[in-house]
Write an enzyme that holds these catalytic residues in place. Sequence first.
Site, mmCIF file in Angstrom:
data_model
loop_
_atom_site.group_PDB
_atom_site.id
_atom_site.type_symbol
_atom_site.label_atom_id
_atom_site.label_comp_id
_atom_site.label_asym_id
_atom_site.label_seq_id
_atom_site.Cartn_x
_atom_site.Cartn_y
_atom_site.Cartn_z
ATOM 1 N N MET A 181 18.572 29.879 7.191
ATOM 2 C CA MET A 181 18.816 29.012 8.351
ATOM 3 C C MET A 181 17.655 28.966 9.338
ATOM 4 S SD MET A 181 21.146 31.077 11.138
ATOM 5 C CE MET A 181 20.695 29.873 12.382
ATOM 6 N N TYR A 182 16.745 29.934 9.313
ATOM 7 C CA TYR A 182 15.658 29.967 10.287
ATOM 8 C C TYR A 182 14.728 28.783 10.043
ATOM 9 C CZ TYR A 182 17.099 34.854 11.029
ATOM 10 O OH TYR A 182 17.807 35.997 11.281
ATOM 11 N N SER A 183 14.636 27.918 11.035
ATOM 12 C CA SER A 183 13.847 26.684 10.917
ATOM 13 C C SER A 183 14.264 25.886 9.687
ATOM 14 C CB SER A 183 12.340 26.974 10.875
ATOM 15 O OG SER A 183 11.895 27.488 12.099
ATOM 16 N N VAL A 184 15.540 26.009 9.321
ATOM 17 C CA VAL A 184 16.144 25.295 8.192
ATOM 18 C C VAL A 184 15.268 25.429 6.943
ATOM 19 C CG1 VAL A 184 17.424 23.206 7.535
ATOM 20 C CG2 VAL A 184 16.919 23.640 9.936
ATOM 21 N N GLY A 185 14.913 26.664 6.622
ATOM 22 C CA GLY A 185 14.181 26.943 5.390
ATOM 23 C C GLY A 185 12.691 27.137 5.558
#
Length: 326
Positions: free
Chosen positions: A58-62
């Site tokens: 989920m961090y920076s959406v990948g």
Amino acid sequence: MKMTLLGATGVSVSRLCLGCMSYGDPAWRSWVLDEPASRPFFRLAVESGINFFDTADMYSVGLSEEITGRCLREFANLEECVVATKVFNAMADGPNMQGLSRKHIQQGCEASLRRLGVETIDLYQIHRADPHTPLEETLAALDLLVRQGKVRYLGASSMAAWQFAKALSLSERNGWARFVTMQNHYNLIYREEEREMIPLCESEKIGMIPWSPLARGLLAGTRRSTDDKTSTKRAESDEYARKLYDHPSDMAVVEACRTVAASRGVPPARVALAWMLSKPFVTAPIIGATKIEHLKDAVAAVDLELTSDEIKQLEAPYQPHAVRGM
């Protein structure tokens, strides 16, 4: 850099784990560093002896996973590193793009493998408990990933101790791969984990890798109060921090940390991390860094040994809290 074993495994990890949420896309969170700005942190971490790196899909959406994979391939020997990522949170608005169903776990793992650019994830963690999916389904899906060679070890993150105990028991009874780590919310300001989760982890030889060891910067002295919205770029939009740290005693703990740090002539963050590293049940706190000085200070904390009197002084102001971080 000092090393230790990861829980009951034979894997050696550094006493610090570099958290990679800060590296990715500034459009996702304003305080996040883009790839060119992130690279010096990975280089310094590797040069300092850190071999443990934690990110999440989920961090920076990948994008955090992509940057982590590229930087480690450039600056480190991946065979010497322990790379951890997580699954659970929403990756898109559509159905089946979140949670801990067999479908999302398998698809999430495949996507993380591609983004990281590795054949196997060293430590695959569930980011939170999923109240909508049977625990048996989640554990069986994770076990399959281990059997397929896509994942080496399994970890969990913030949940109630009874939930974690149930998961360990189910895995044991069914012959499934067992969780070897717990990534939980623990620091000088929030110590409720000492009541049940930490004794459980000690008893079951689970490696503990706490998140937010500096309480979103409060223990580092970068935030002036629990409701500070101006001192740092992250503080401007960090509503989650204001939900985590809202107890009247919190700033008294911060002041105790400042006092001990002043007597030692070191920054407060170094004292807060040294306190955590003094606990035999802590494997490696997950540190975040958006300034090189943050990372250097964290590395220095590994060699700072506090006296028993200093530890008592740090712990004395603490008062019981409501549960936070799950």
